[in-house]
Scaffold this motif. Structure first.
Motif, PDB file in Angstrom:
ATOM      1  N   ASP A  79      11.565   0.502  -3.006  1.00  0.00           N
ATOM      2  CA  ASP A  79      10.742  -0.088  -1.954  1.00  0.00           C
ATOM      3  C   ASP A  79      11.318  -1.459  -1.629  1.00  0.00           C
ATOM      4  OD1 ASP A  79       8.878  -1.279  -0.344  1.00  0.00           O
ATOM      5  OD2 ASP A  79       7.146  -0.786  -1.587  1.00  0.00           O
ATOM      6  N   GLN A  80      11.979  -1.563  -0.482  1.00  0.00           N
ATOM      7  CA  GLN A  80      12.669  -2.798  -0.115  1.00  0.00           C
ATOM      8  C   GLN A  80      11.711  -3.962   0.077  1.00  0.00           C
ATOM      9  OE1 GLN A  80      15.068  -2.438   3.409  1.00  0.00           O
ATOM     10  NE2 GLN A  80      16.226  -4.288   2.976  1.00  0.00           N
ATOM     11  N   SER A  81      10.501  -3.697   0.562  1.00  0.00           N
ATOM     12  CA  SER A  81       9.558  -4.777   0.851  1.00  0.00           C
ATOM     13  C   SER A  81       9.201  -5.576  -0.391  1.00  0.00           C
ATOM     14  CB  SER A  81       8.288  -4.225   1.501  1.00  0.00           C
ATOM     15  OG  SER A  81       7.597  -3.357   0.609  1.00  0.00           O
ATOM     16  N   ASP A  82       9.169  -4.924  -1.545  1.00  0.00           N
ATOM     17  CA  ASP A  82       8.840  -5.599  -2.806  1.00  0.00           C
ATOM     18  C   ASP A  82      10.042  -5.698  -3.737  1.00  0.00           C
ATOM     19  OD1 ASP A  82       6.095  -6.014  -2.258  1.00  0.00           O
ATOM     20  OD2 ASP A  82       5.628  -3.950  -2.842  1.00  0.00           O
ATOM     21  N   ASP A  83      11.231  -5.291  -3.235  1.00  0.00           N
ATOM     22  CA  ASP A  83      12.398  -5.204  -4.107  1.00  0.00           C
ATOM     23  C   ASP A  83      11.992  -4.483  -5.400  1.00  0.00           C
ATOM     24  OD1 ASP A  83      14.976  -5.575  -5.104  1.00  0.00           O
ATOM     25  OD2 ASP A  83      14.535  -7.574  -5.892  1.00  0.00           O
ATOM     26  N   ALA A  84      11.367  -3.307  -5.207  1.00  0.00           N
ATOM     27  CA  ALA A  84      10.726  -2.631  -6.337  1.00  0.00           C
ATOM     28  C   ALA A  84      11.275  -1.229  -6.552  1.00  0.00           C
ATOM     29  CB  ALA A  84       9.219  -2.538  -6.102  1.00  0.00           C
ATOM     30  N   VAL A  85      11.350  -0.841  -7.816  1.00  0.00           N
ATOM     31  CA  VAL A  85      11.624   0.538  -8.191  1.00  0.00           C
ATOM     32  C   VAL A  85      10.297   1.192  -8.556  1.00  0.00           C
ATOM     33  CG1 VAL A  85      12.766   2.097  -9.806  1.00  0.00           C
ATOM     34  CG2 VAL A  85      13.916   0.015  -9.055  1.00  0.00           C
ATOM     35  N   ILE A  86      10.034   2.340  -7.944  1.00  0.00           N
ATOM     36  CA  ILE A  86       8.845   3.127  -8.252  1.00  0.00           C
ATOM     37  C   ILE A  86       9.312   4.423  -8.898  1.00  0.00           C
ATOM     38  CG2 ILE A  86       6.720   4.130  -7.335  1.00  0.00           C
ATOM     39  CD1 ILE A  86       7.053   1.150  -6.646  1.00  0.00           C
ATOM     40  N   GLN A  87       8.711   4.791 -10.026  1.00  0.00           N
ATOM     41  CA  GLN A  87       9.021   6.091 -10.598  1.00  0.00           C
ATOM     42  C   GLN A  87       7.746   6.761 -11.089  1.00  0.00           C
ATOM     43  OE1 GLN A  87      11.918   5.842 -13.748  1.00  0.00           O
ATOM     44  NE2 GLN A  87      10.596   4.709 -15.129  1.00  0.00           N
ATOM     45  N   ALA A  88       7.812   8.094 -11.146  1.00  0.00           N
ATOM     46  CA  ALA A  88       6.686   8.879 -11.639  1.00  0.00           C
ATOM     47  C   ALA A  88       6.844   9.033 -13.138  1.00  0.00           C
ATOM     48  CB  ALA A  88       6.645  10.244 -10.958  1.00  0.00           C
ATOM     49  N   SER A  89       5.937   8.433 -13.884  1.00  0.00           N
ATOM     50  CA  SER A  89       6.012   8.492 -15.339  1.00  0.00           C
ATOM     51  C   SER A  89       5.466   9.817 -15.850  1.00  0.00           C
ATOM     52  CB  SER A  89       5.221   7.334 -15.962  1.00  0.00           C
ATOM     53  OG  SER A  89       5.161   7.480 -17.369  1.00  0.00           O
ATOM     54  N   ARG A  90       6.298  10.560 -16.555  1.00  0.00           N
ATOM     55  CA  ARG A  90       5.853  11.816 -17.143  1.00  0.00           C
ATOM     56  C   ARG A  90       5.111  11.589 -18.459  1.00  0.00           C
ATOM     57  NH1 ARG A  90       7.109  16.508 -15.689  1.00  0.00           N
ATOM     58  NH2 ARG A  90       7.461  17.335 -17.789  1.00  0.00           N
TER      59      ARG A  90
END
Length: 344
Positions: A79-90
């Motif tokens: 997510d460029q707006s927050d300079d963020a990595v999002i992942q789905a935690s299993r």
């Protein structure tokens, strides 16, 4: 016929002179264009950490690892707006985001800056459309393995939180998903089929939903990962083939001019192998390619390979005619599960 007066003529000559001079400056490269950096994000089901590969220079790839609170993770997104990595935690069964990743050094233990509720059972791929994050969950819904099904969890992102909007239950098993405008494409797990849900986000309540269309992709035994590049109208899909062989029977398919080809096949029909490019064979190191990313500018395919030698991140850039080709990038990553490409 209109005529310029003398004042207008002077102004015009001055403007043209300025324009020519400006063009000459550009030709002299006084202000060269900024170079684009290319990064590949990768998640895994071995330790849940986030791996960030700088693949700007394919001959000098560097890696940064962020240590997360998850011990297993799948779908990943930047997510460029927050300079963020999002992942789905299993392991934590929810979406988790880490912000300001460009400023974090490798080996740092990171907290969760963007968090959602822990609703899921077996989260896999993530697809994003605006502020909506859709997660494919491949857990058996009704407890009967003879009736394939799955769930699509739809979350809205607002600031530092994800809120579950609704859940769609499907009549086939899920894995990879991707958006093309407002349509959601999904692989039909345990088959070689590709499905599409048109105007997917218009379904705003919990419901059972059948795909708008399902098409067999000839040559694929069992598909898992997919990605769509709108700039070149290219779809790339992976084939894990036999789930029992994680070493050398996998591959991936490239479908150029995808829209017209897919639209030209009727519901339940087959997209012929002659309309695709297939990469597969012992040299590819593809055994269980579970996810894929594509850089259309360099025509490079990136693969999260979960099986071969325990897991790898692979890249192929000599894909024009397909076949049994060796990767140009081969990095070990145990139980690699998802990849996402971004540039800045």
């Amino acid at each position: 016929m209109k005529r310029f007066n003398s004042l207008k003529l002077v102004v015009l000559i001055t403007a043209l002179s300025t324009f020519v001079f400006s063009c000459s400056d550009d030709d002299d490269n006084s202000n060269p264009p900024m170079e684009t950096s290319v990064y590949l994000l990768a998640s895994n089901n071995s330790d849940g950490n986030i791996n960030i590969y700088d693949v700007t220079d394919g001959s000098n790839v560097t890696t940064k690892t962020l240590i997360t609170t998850s011990v297993a993770a799948d779908g990943i997104y930047y997510d460029q707006s927050d300079d963020a990595v999002i992942q789905a935690s299993r392991s934590n069964l929810g979406l988790e985001g880490v912000t300001n990743i460009s400023t974090i050094t490798s080996g740092t233990s990171v907290g969760i800056d963007i968090m959602g509720t822990q609703d899921m059972s077996s989260p896999r791929e993530v697809a994003v459309n605006g502020n909506f994050y859709v997660v494919a969950d491949n857990a058996d819904v009704d407890g009967d393995t003879n009736t394939p099904d799955g769930r699509l969890y739809i979350y809205s992102k607002n600031g530092s939180s994800f809120t579950l909007r609704n859940v769609i239950t499907t009549d086939f098993k899920l894995w990879g998903i991707t958006f093309y405008n407002n349509d959601l494409y999904a692989v039909v797990d345990a088959t070689g089929e590709l499905a599409v849900f048109t105007n997917f986000l218009s379904n705003t309540t919990d419901a059972m939903l059948s795909a708008s269309k399902r098409v067999v992709i000839e040559g694929i035994v069992r598909t898992h990962g997919l990605t769509y590049d709108a700039a070149t109208d290219t779809m790339v899909m992976t084939d894990i083939a036999s789930a029992m062989n994680g070493q050398d029977d996998g591959g991936f398919h490239i479908i150029e001019n995808f829209t017209s080809k897919f639209n030209g096949v009727s519901n339940g029909g087959t997209l012929a192998m002659s309309q695709q490019i297939r990469v597969a064979g012992s040299a590819t190191m593809l055994g269980n390619p579970v996810d894929v990313a594509y850089d259309s500018e360099t025509e490079t395919v990136y693969i999260a390979e979960a099986g071969n030698n325990g897991g790898r991140i692979l890249a192929f850039n000599n894909i024009g005619t397909g076949g049994n080709i060796a990767p140009v990038l081969n990095n070990s990553l145990a139980a690699a599960s998802s990849v996402y490409l971004y540039k800045n």
